[in-house]
Motif scaffolding. Structure first.
Motif, PDB file in Angstrom:
ATOM      1  N   THR A   1      30.252 -12.334 -37.418  1.00 14.90           N
ATOM      2  CA  THR A   1      30.893 -11.217 -37.586  1.00 14.90           C
ATOM      3  C   THR A   1      30.525  -9.955 -38.357  1.00 14.90           C
ATOM      4  O   THR A   1      30.186  -8.967 -37.874  1.00 14.90           O
ATOM      5  CB  THR A   1      32.421 -11.568 -37.617  1.00 14.90           C
ATOM      6  OG1 THR A   1      32.885 -12.391 -36.856  1.00 14.90           O
ATOM      7  CG2 THR A   1      33.289 -10.114 -37.616  1.00 14.90           C
ATOM      8  N   GLU A   2      30.170 -10.230 -39.561  1.00 15.51           N
ATOM      9  CA  GLU A   2      29.434  -9.381 -40.602  1.00 15.51           C
ATOM     10  C   GLU A   2      28.276  -8.964 -40.107  1.00 15.51           C
ATOM     11  O   GLU A   2      28.011  -7.746 -40.141  1.00 15.51           O
ATOM     12  CB  GLU A   2      29.601 -10.019 -41.841  1.00 15.51           C
ATOM     13  CG  GLU A   2      28.947  -8.944 -43.088  1.00 15.51           C
ATOM     14  CD  GLU A   2      29.621  -7.835 -43.250  1.00 15.51           C
ATOM     15  OE1 GLU A   2      28.943  -6.746 -43.787  1.00 15.51           O
ATOM     16  OE2 GLU A   2      30.616  -7.669 -42.815  1.00 15.51           O
ATOM     17  N   ALA A   3      27.369  -9.737 -39.519  1.00 20.74           N
ATOM     18  CA  ALA A   3      25.961  -9.426 -39.151  1.00 20.74           C
ATOM     19  C   ALA A   3      26.107  -8.457 -37.827  1.00 20.74           C
ATOM     20  O   ALA A   3      25.543  -7.675 -37.824  1.00 20.74           O
ATOM     21  CB  ALA A   3      25.284 -10.833 -38.819  1.00 20.74           C
ATOM     22  N   LEU A   4      27.125  -8.884 -36.848  1.00 18.77           N
ATOM     23  CA  LEU A   4      27.345  -8.039 -35.858  1.00 18.77           C
ATOM     24  C   LEU A   4      27.717  -6.480 -36.253  1.00 18.77           C
ATOM     25  O   LEU A   4      27.257  -5.565 -35.692  1.00 18.77           O
ATOM     26  CB  LEU A   4      28.387  -8.807 -34.862  1.00 18.77           C
ATOM     27  CG  LEU A   4      27.873  -9.795 -34.111  1.00 18.77           C
ATOM     28  CD1 LEU A   4      28.999 -10.602 -33.629  1.00 18.77           C
ATOM     29  CD2 LEU A   4      26.799  -9.437 -33.047  1.00 18.77           C
ATOM     30  N   ALA A   5      28.920  -6.330 -37.075  1.00 21.31           N
ATOM     31  CA  ALA A   5      29.057  -5.415 -37.639  1.00 21.31           C
ATOM     32  C   ALA A   5      27.742  -4.515 -38.417  1.00 21.31           C
ATOM     33  O   ALA A   5      27.846  -3.176 -38.057  1.00 21.31           O
ATOM     34  CB  ALA A   5      30.415  -5.384 -38.750  1.00 21.31           C
TER      35      ALA A   5
ATOM     36  N   GLU B   1      36.996 -17.537 -41.025  1.00 22.18           N
ATOM     37  CA  GLU B   1      37.140 -17.495 -39.466  1.00 22.18           C
ATOM     38  C   GLU B   1      36.011 -17.760 -38.713  1.00 22.18           C
ATOM     39  O   GLU B   1      35.474 -17.302 -37.928  1.00 22.18           O
ATOM     40  CB  GLU B   1      37.614 -16.383 -39.219  1.00 22.18           C
ATOM     41  CG  GLU B   1      38.884 -15.745 -39.707  1.00 22.18           C
ATOM     42  CD  GLU B   1      39.424 -14.240 -39.360  1.00 22.18           C
ATOM     43  OE1 GLU B   1      38.461 -13.682 -38.650  1.00 22.18           O
ATOM     44  OE2 GLU B   1      40.416 -13.928 -39.832  1.00 22.18           O
ATOM     45  N   GLY B   2      35.130 -18.842 -39.239  1.00 13.88           N
ATOM     46  CA  GLY B   2      33.919 -19.148 -38.685  1.00 13.88           C
ATOM     47  C   GLY B   2      34.107 -19.795 -37.232  1.00 13.88           C
ATOM     48  O   GLY B   2      35.144 -20.337 -36.832  1.00 13.88           O
ATOM     49  N   ARG B   3      33.090 -19.749 -36.298  1.00 14.03           N
ATOM     50  CA  ARG B   3      33.088 -20.092 -34.774  1.00 14.03           C
ATOM     51  C   ARG B   3      32.101 -20.609 -34.320  1.00 14.03           C
ATOM     52  O   ARG B   3      30.782 -20.362 -35.003  1.00 14.03           O
ATOM     53  CB  ARG B   3      33.694 -18.835 -34.200  1.00 14.03           C
ATOM     54  CG  ARG B   3      32.657 -18.044 -33.822  1.00 14.03           C
ATOM     55  CD  ARG B   3      33.323 -16.658 -33.212  1.00 14.03           C
ATOM     56  NE  ARG B   3      32.136 -15.676 -33.191  1.00 14.03           N
ATOM     57  CZ  ARG B   3      32.052 -14.487 -34.020  1.00 14.03           C
ATOM     58  NH1 ARG B   3      32.912 -14.570 -35.195  1.00 14.03           N
ATOM     59  NH2 ARG B   3      31.148 -13.509 -33.958  1.00 14.03           N
ATOM     60  N   GLY B   4      32.157 -21.452 -33.519  1.00 10.57           N
ATOM     61  CA  GLY B   4      30.984 -22.050 -32.549  1.00 10.57           C
ATOM     62  C   GLY B   4      30.907 -21.573 -31.252  1.00 10.57           C
ATOM     63  O   GLY B   4      31.465 -20.459 -31.009  1.00 10.57           O
TER      64      GLY B   4
ATOM     65  N   ILE C   1      24.396 -24.244 -34.401  1.00  8.63           N
ATOM     66  CA  ILE C   1      23.723 -22.949 -34.474  1.00  8.63           C
ATOM     67  C   ILE C   1      24.563 -22.195 -33.286  1.00  8.63           C
ATOM     68  O   ILE C   1      24.779 -22.651 -32.298  1.00  8.63           O
ATOM     69  CB  ILE C   1      22.153 -22.941 -34.146  1.00  8.63           C
ATOM     70  CG1 ILE C   1      21.481 -23.863 -35.038  1.00  8.63           C
ATOM     71  CG2 ILE C   1      21.485 -21.739 -33.913  1.00  8.63           C
ATOM     72  CD1 ILE C   1      19.986 -24.216 -34.830  1.00  8.63           C
ATOM     73  N   LEU C   2      24.700 -20.834 -33.727  1.00  8.60           N
ATOM     74  CA  LEU C   2      25.417 -20.037 -32.800  1.00  8.60           C
ATOM     75  C   LEU C   2      24.601 -18.522 -32.749  1.00  8.60           C
ATOM     76  O   LEU C   2      24.467 -18.023 -33.661  1.00  8.60           O
ATOM     77  CB  LEU C   2      26.826 -19.647 -33.189  1.00  8.60           C
ATOM     78  CG  LEU C   2      27.424 -18.739 -32.305  1.00  8.60           C
ATOM     79  CD1 LEU C   2      27.706 -19.284 -30.804  1.00  8.60           C
ATOM     80  CD2 LEU C   2      28.996 -18.343 -32.834  1.00  8.60           C
ATOM     81  N   LEU C   3      24.022 -18.309 -31.313  1.00  9.90           N
ATOM     82  CA  LEU C   3      23.420 -17.066 -31.101  1.00  9.90           C
ATOM     83  C   LEU C   3      24.629 -16.084 -30.562  1.00  9.90           C
ATOM     84  O   LEU C   3      25.024 -16.497 -29.566  1.00  9.90           O
ATOM     85  CB  LEU C   3      21.901 -17.368 -30.095  1.00  9.90           C
ATOM     86  CG  LEU C   3      20.776 -17.390 -30.980  1.00  9.90           C
ATOM     87  CD1 LEU C   3      20.649 -18.708 -31.415  1.00  9.90           C
ATOM     88  CD2 LEU C   3      19.793 -17.344 -29.569  1.00  9.90           C
ATOM     89  N   GLU C   4      24.269 -14.776 -30.732  1.00  7.25           N
ATOM     90  CA  GLU C   4      25.368 -13.770 -30.212  1.00  7.25           C
ATOM     91  C   GLU C   4      24.246 -12.754 -30.437  1.00  7.25           C
ATOM     92  O   GLU C   4      23.642 -12.087 -31.195  1.00  7.25           O
ATOM     93  CB  GLU C   4      26.628 -13.426 -31.184  1.00  7.25           C
ATOM     94  CG  GLU C   4      27.545 -14.727 -31.107  1.00  7.25           C
ATOM     95  CD  GLU C   4      28.591 -14.332 -31.841  1.00  7.25           C
ATOM     96  OE1 GLU C   4      29.795 -14.396 -31.046  1.00  7.25           O
ATOM     97  OE2 GLU C   4      28.641 -14.091 -33.072  1.00  7.25           O
TER      98      GLU C   4
ATOM     99  N   ARG D   1      18.653  -4.415 -29.582  1.00  9.52           N
ATOM    100  CA  ARG D   1      17.747  -4.189 -30.661  1.00  9.52           C
ATOM    101  C   ARG D   1      17.564  -5.740 -31.502  1.00  9.52           C
ATOM    102  O   ARG D   1      16.649  -5.931 -32.266  1.00  9.52           O
ATOM    103  CB  ARG D   1      17.833  -3.181 -31.769  1.00  9.52           C
ATOM    104  CG  ARG D   1      18.028  -1.749 -31.029  1.00  9.52           C
ATOM    105  CD  ARG D   1      18.312  -0.600 -31.946  1.00  9.52           C
ATOM    106  NE  ARG D   1      19.520  -0.856 -32.624  1.00  9.52           N
ATOM    107  CZ  ARG D   1      20.008  -0.015 -33.543  1.00  9.52           C
ATOM    108  NH1 ARG D   1      19.207   0.987 -34.331  1.00  9.52           N
ATOM    109  NH2 ARG D   1      21.181  -0.412 -33.987  1.00  9.52           N
ATOM    110  N   ALA D   2      18.730  -6.483 -31.552  1.00 10.36           N
ATOM    111  CA  ALA D   2      18.614  -7.749 -32.280  1.00 10.36           C
ATOM    112  C   ALA D   2      19.776  -8.816 -31.832  1.00 10.36           C
ATOM    113  O   ALA D   2      20.418  -8.498 -30.938  1.00 10.36           O
ATOM    114  CB  ALA D   2      19.483  -7.065 -33.748  1.00 10.36           C
ATOM    115  N   VAL D   3      19.528  -9.817 -32.209  1.00 15.65           N
ATOM    116  CA  VAL D   3      20.229 -10.984 -32.102  1.00 15.65           C
ATOM    117  C   VAL D   3      20.870 -11.267 -33.542  1.00 15.65           C
ATOM    118  O   VAL D   3      19.879 -11.579 -34.492  1.00 15.65           O
ATOM    119  CB  VAL D   3      19.518 -12.092 -31.324  1.00 15.65           C
ATOM    120  CG1 VAL D   3      20.311 -13.449 -31.354  1.00 15.65           C
ATOM    121  CG2 VAL D   3      19.290 -11.370 -29.895  1.00 15.65           C
ATOM    122  N   VAL D   4      22.174 -12.187 -33.444  1.00 21.05           N
ATOM    123  CA  VAL D   4      22.560 -12.862 -34.617  1.00 21.05           C
ATOM    124  C   VAL D   4      22.514 -14.200 -34.384  1.00 21.05           C
ATOM    125  O   VAL D   4      22.963 -14.773 -33.375  1.00 21.05           O
ATOM    126  CB  VAL D   4      23.997 -12.251 -34.879  1.00 21.05           C
ATOM    127  CG1 VAL D   4      24.463 -13.221 -35.993  1.00 21.05           C
ATOM    128  CG2 VAL D   4      24.096 -10.750 -35.243  1.00 21.05           C
TER     129      VAL D   4
END
Length: 267
Positions: free
Chosen positions: A27-31, A50-53, A136-139, A144-147
């Motif tokens: 979430t922080e990387a997405l922000a 609040e980690g998520r898979g 591992i979770l890709l979002e 421009r970018a992927v988390v």
């Protein structure tokens, strides 16, 4: 010990934002991506509340385990190649765990035909002796970018799961989360160089298959409309799971709930 990147990662332009506590490193990387940040930026936290898979599942992440995400630029990468970054991440993580385990005071006992403890389970897990050690979770973060999020059970594994889970500590390895991140940042640079914006995925695929769990073994995949049974036949050039059915037909799966051996983890 504080989080750190490897010299190889710093030389490649990777940076690190380390936090004591975050809801979610993804979430922080997405922000960060919503602003002017495009990467290469690692976000790491000692505690994640609040980690998520995948599919919104909660991810257990107490202090001592690794919760880290990489904001990775994908401008100029063909859309069909972006999803294959999950295999890059898996290859980097299993190699990093090899490195960390080798430096432990009591390295985990070796196992398997190739003497390797850590195995890759399609599409996004790392197993140790058939038990889930990491995910591992890709979002997507815009065009421009992927988390790429990494969760590794370093000191503890959750209880009460529908599948077996383990930790590096349970395997007898005395590493800490900072060691894992340093090794992972180094190995990610190496794997991304092989991947070469998707142009080298065939090489990543070959390496991934060498470390894959369950090749040739029975596998069951639950899809929204049906259930497939057969033998794990690897992954194709697009990263899709291949299942050899009893009638000799090969099915390819993009996403589904995968079960095989003693490691029935949700994919």
């Amino acid at each position: 010990m504080g989080f750190r990147l490897s010299p190889e990662a710093r030389e490649a332009g990777h940076r690190l934002h380390a936090h004591d506590t975050l809801g979610s490193t993804n979430t922080e990387a997405l922000a960060q991506a919503q602003g002017s940040e495009t990467g290469l930026l690692w976000i790491a936290a000692h505690r994640q509340s609040e980690g998520r898979g995948r599919r919104g599942a909660a991810w257990f992440s107490p202090e001592g385990n690794l919760a880290a995400s990489l904001l990775y630029p994908v401008a100029g990468v063909a859309p069909e190649h972006v999803a294959t970054l999950g295999f890059v991440a898996g290859l980097a993580l299993v190699s990093a765990l090899d490195d960390v385990a080798a430096s432990c005071a009591r390295p985990p006992p070796q196992g398997g035909a190739t003497g390797e403890v850590f195995r890759l389970k399609w599409p996004n897990d790392v197993l140790a002796h058939g038990e889930k050690l990491a995910g591992i979770l890709l979002e997507g973060a815009g065009k421009r970018a992927v988390v790429i999020g990494f969760g590794v059970n370093v000191l503890a594994a959750p209880d009460g799961l529908p599948y077996a889970a383990t930790s590096l500590a349970a395997l007898g390895c005395d590493a800490d989360a900072a060691d894992v991140l340093a090794a992972l940042s180094c190995r990610f640079v190496e794997a991304a160089r092989i991947w070469n914006k998707g142009r080298g995925f065939s090489n990543v695929r070959q390496r991934w298959l060498q470390r894959a769990a369950g090749i040739g073994a029975p596998v069951t995949v639950r899809l929204p409309d049906r259930t497939l049974h057969g033998l794990h036949d690897g992954i194709d050039e697009g990263g899709r799971l291949m299942i050899l059915a009893p009638d000799g037909q090969t099915h390819t799966v993009t996403a589904g709930e995968v079960h095989f051996g003693g490691a029935a983890t949700a994919a």
